[in-house]
Scaffold this active site. Sequence first.
Site, PDB file in Angstrom:
ATOM      1  N   SER A 156      33.607  45.485  35.633  1.00 32.81           N
ATOM      2  CA  SER A 156      33.840  44.054  35.914  1.00 32.81           C
ATOM      3  C   SER A 156      32.748  43.223  35.252  1.00 32.81           C
ATOM      4  O   SER A 156      31.643  43.715  34.991  1.00 32.81           O
ATOM      5  CB  SER A 156      33.792  43.845  37.429  1.00 32.81           C
ATOM      6  OG  SER A 156      33.822  42.484  37.737  1.00 32.81           O
ATOM      7  N   TYR A 170      29.495  45.377  45.477  1.00 31.80           N
ATOM      8  CA  TYR A 170      30.474  45.403  44.381  1.00 31.80           C
ATOM      9  C   TYR A 170      29.743  45.345  43.034  1.00 31.80           C
ATOM     10  O   TYR A 170      30.039  46.123  42.115  1.00 31.80           O
ATOM     11  CB  TYR A 170      31.435  44.224  44.539  1.00 31.80           C
ATOM     12  CG  TYR A 170      32.571  44.202  43.540  1.00 31.80           C
ATOM     13  CD1 TYR A 170      33.707  44.984  43.712  1.00 31.80           C
ATOM     14  CD2 TYR A 170      32.516  43.374  42.413  1.00 31.80           C
ATOM     15  CE1 TYR A 170      34.755  44.950  42.794  1.00 31.80           C
ATOM     16  CE2 TYR A 170      33.558  43.329  41.501  1.00 31.80           C
ATOM     17  CZ  TYR A 170      34.676  44.115  41.692  1.00 31.80           C
ATOM     18  OH  TYR A 170      35.712  44.077  40.782  1.00 31.80           O
TER      19      TYR A 170
HETATM   20  N1  LIG Z   1      41.228  41.330  39.994  1.00 28.70           N
HETATM   21  C1  LIG Z   1      40.140  40.938  39.369  1.00 28.70           C
HETATM   22  O1  LIG Z   1      39.852  39.722  39.251  1.00 28.70           O
HETATM   23  C2  LIG Z   1      39.192  41.942  38.766  1.00 28.70           C
HETATM   24  C3  LIG Z   1      38.166  41.502  37.911  1.00 28.70           C
HETATM   25  C4  LIG Z   1      37.296  42.439  37.359  1.00 28.70           C
HETATM   26  C5  LIG Z   1      37.455  43.775  37.657  1.00 28.70           C
HETATM   27  N2  LIG Z   1      38.440  44.175  38.491  1.00 28.70           N
HETATM   28  C6  LIG Z   1      38.573  45.604  38.764  1.00 28.70           C
HETATM   29  O2  LIG Z   1      39.776  46.061  38.177  1.00 28.70           O
HETATM   30  C7  LIG Z   1      40.324  47.114  38.958  1.00 28.70           C
HETATM   31  C8  LIG Z   1      41.742  46.738  39.312  1.00 28.70           C
HETATM   32  O3  LIG Z   1      41.739  45.502  40.004  1.00 28.70           O
HETATM   33  P1  LIG Z   1      43.075  44.857  40.549  1.00 28.70           P
HETATM   34  O4  LIG Z   1      42.892  43.402  40.612  1.00 28.70           O
HETATM   35  O5  LIG Z   1      44.237  45.427  39.807  1.00 28.70           O
HETATM   36  O6  LIG Z   1      43.042  45.432  42.048  1.00 28.70           O
HETATM   37  P2  LIG Z   1      44.189  45.640  43.108  1.00 28.70           P
HETATM   38  O7  LIG Z   1      43.528  45.458  44.435  1.00 28.70           O
HETATM   39  O8  LIG Z   1      45.390  44.827  42.801  1.00 28.70           O
HETATM   40  O9  LIG Z   1      44.577  47.194  42.896  1.00 28.70           O
HETATM   41  C9  LIG Z   1      43.673  48.213  43.177  1.00 28.70           C
HETATM   42  C10 LIG Z   1      44.453  49.423  43.689  1.00 28.70           C
HETATM   43  O10 LIG Z   1      43.484  50.437  44.016  1.00 28.70           O
HETATM   44  C11 LIG Z   1      43.920  51.104  45.178  1.00 28.70           C
HETATM   45  N3  LIG Z   1      42.773  51.745  45.824  1.00 28.70           N
HETATM   46  C12 LIG Z   1      41.744  51.155  46.480  1.00 28.70           C
HETATM   47  N4  LIG Z   1      40.894  52.104  46.930  1.00 28.70           N
HETATM   48  C13 LIG Z   1      41.394  53.300  46.554  1.00 28.70           C
HETATM   49  C14 LIG Z   1      40.975  54.639  46.737  1.00 28.70           C
HETATM   50  N5  LIG Z   1      39.882  54.952  47.426  1.00 28.70           N
HETATM   51  N6  LIG Z   1      41.733  55.630  46.215  1.00 28.70           N
HETATM   52  C15 LIG Z   1      42.886  55.349  45.549  1.00 28.70           C
HETATM   53  N7  LIG Z   1      43.320  54.095  45.341  1.00 28.70           N
HETATM   54  C16 LIG Z   1      42.593  53.085  45.854  1.00 28.70           C
HETATM   55  C17 LIG Z   1      44.550  50.004  46.035  1.00 28.70           C
HETATM   56  O11 LIG Z   1      45.429  50.546  47.004  1.00 28.70           O
HETATM   57  C18 LIG Z   1      45.242  49.137  44.982  1.00 28.70           C
HETATM   58  O12 LIG Z   1      46.597  49.500  44.836  1.00 28.70           O
HETATM   59  C19 LIG Z   1      39.409  47.251  40.180  1.00 28.70           C
HETATM   60  O13 LIG Z   1      38.495  48.286  39.944  1.00 28.70           O
HETATM   61  C20 LIG Z   1      38.696  45.923  40.239  1.00 28.70           C
HETATM   62  O14 LIG Z   1      37.428  46.026  40.874  1.00 28.70           O
HETATM   63  C21 LIG Z   1      39.337  43.300  39.047  1.00 28.70           C
END
Ligand SMILES: NC(=O)c1ccc[n+]([C@@H]2O[C@H](COP(=O)([O-])OP(=O)(O)OC[C@H]3O[C@@H](n4cnc5c(N)ncnc54)[C@H](O)[C@@H]3O)[C@@H](O)[C@H]2O)c1
Length: 268
Positions: A156, A170
């Site tokens: 991120s 985080y």
């Molecule tokens: N959304 C954002 O703005 C953003 C920005 C930068 C980075 N990220 C990172 O990108 C990645 C995806 O983000 P997103 O927005 O698609 O998130 P999201 O919450 O939509 O999806 C994440 C998925 O991970 C699953 N999950 C959580 N813990 C888990 C575990 N222990 N084992 C298996 N599955 C698990 C959840 O059930 C969910 O379906 C994440 O790592 C997030 O930190 C997101």
Amino acid sequence: MNATETFDWAAAGESLAESVTLIAGGARGTGRTAALSLLQLGARVAIVDLDPGRIATVAEDFAEYGTDRVFTAVADCTVREDVQAAAAATAEHFGKLTHCVYSAGAYRAQRPTLDIGADEWDLIVDSNLKGAFLTYQAVIPHLQRAGGGALVSISSLAGRTSSPFLGCHYTAAKAGILGLTRHLAKEFGPSNIRANAVCPGGVVGTRMNDLLSELHREQDLVELAKQTPLGRNVHEPDVVGAILFLLSDLSRFVTGATIDVNGGILTI
Ligand SMILES: NC(=O)c1ccc[n+]([C@@H]2O[C@H](COP(=O)([O-])OP(=O)(O)OC[C@H]3O[C@@H](n4cnc5c(N)ncnc54)[C@H](O)[C@@H]3O)[C@@H](O)[C@H]2O)c1
């Protein structure tokens, strides 16, 4: 292929069609969009997620691709036995496993450091960092058996700086992912396994919408877009483009790297 030979661009672009990718956290958000894009490119995917309801929905949504192209498994990536079983089942289902994307992880909205309990620290750091470690431990032997492959972790912008919306746990976990990536790149380069990371800025989607409405800061997305040199916020396909590049042979000599996908809001 000899590194100095004429490069086969078509083959490099099409290399994903032969791949089998396990996507951890693939039932929602960027992981789900990455899975769909791989399917559209002719690849096979295993979608692994903690949430059984989301797994059931994605299995139904992607049913048109058939079970010979899509495999799903409910697994908590922070539990060694879960991810070991998911990786083994994927390799058995498809006959091999070549690539892995770690997109899983929990978050908590804007947490002051002094309010974070040890349990909450463990939840955030374990799901974002330990889960990646355990998932890679589970998949790497399969990649080695396949003759090599690629690992892509979603870190991120928070891992490069800090987060205005989340907490120190985080930020620490996402910075940790970058260290893990560098280490795996060195250790498994000789096995022809590349390890890279993608650092998205705030991505427009379900998670960001939920987060901003919880904080009553929906207007922040408008402000963020204004401050972004490319003039808009990040969308899931922006992140997936970098993931596909890092999975494919187009990045065959890229390892240990971090790609920022943030429209230029942070340049290092
Ligand atoms: N959304 C954002 O703005 C953003 C920005 C930068 C980075 N990220 C990172 O990108 C990645 C995806 O983000 P997103 O927005 O698609 O998130 P999201 O919450 O939509 O999806 C994440 C998925 O991970 C699953 N999950 C959580 N813990 C888990 C575990 N222990 N084992 C298996 N599955 C698990 C959840 O059930 C969910 O379906 C994440 O790592 C997030 O930190 C997101």
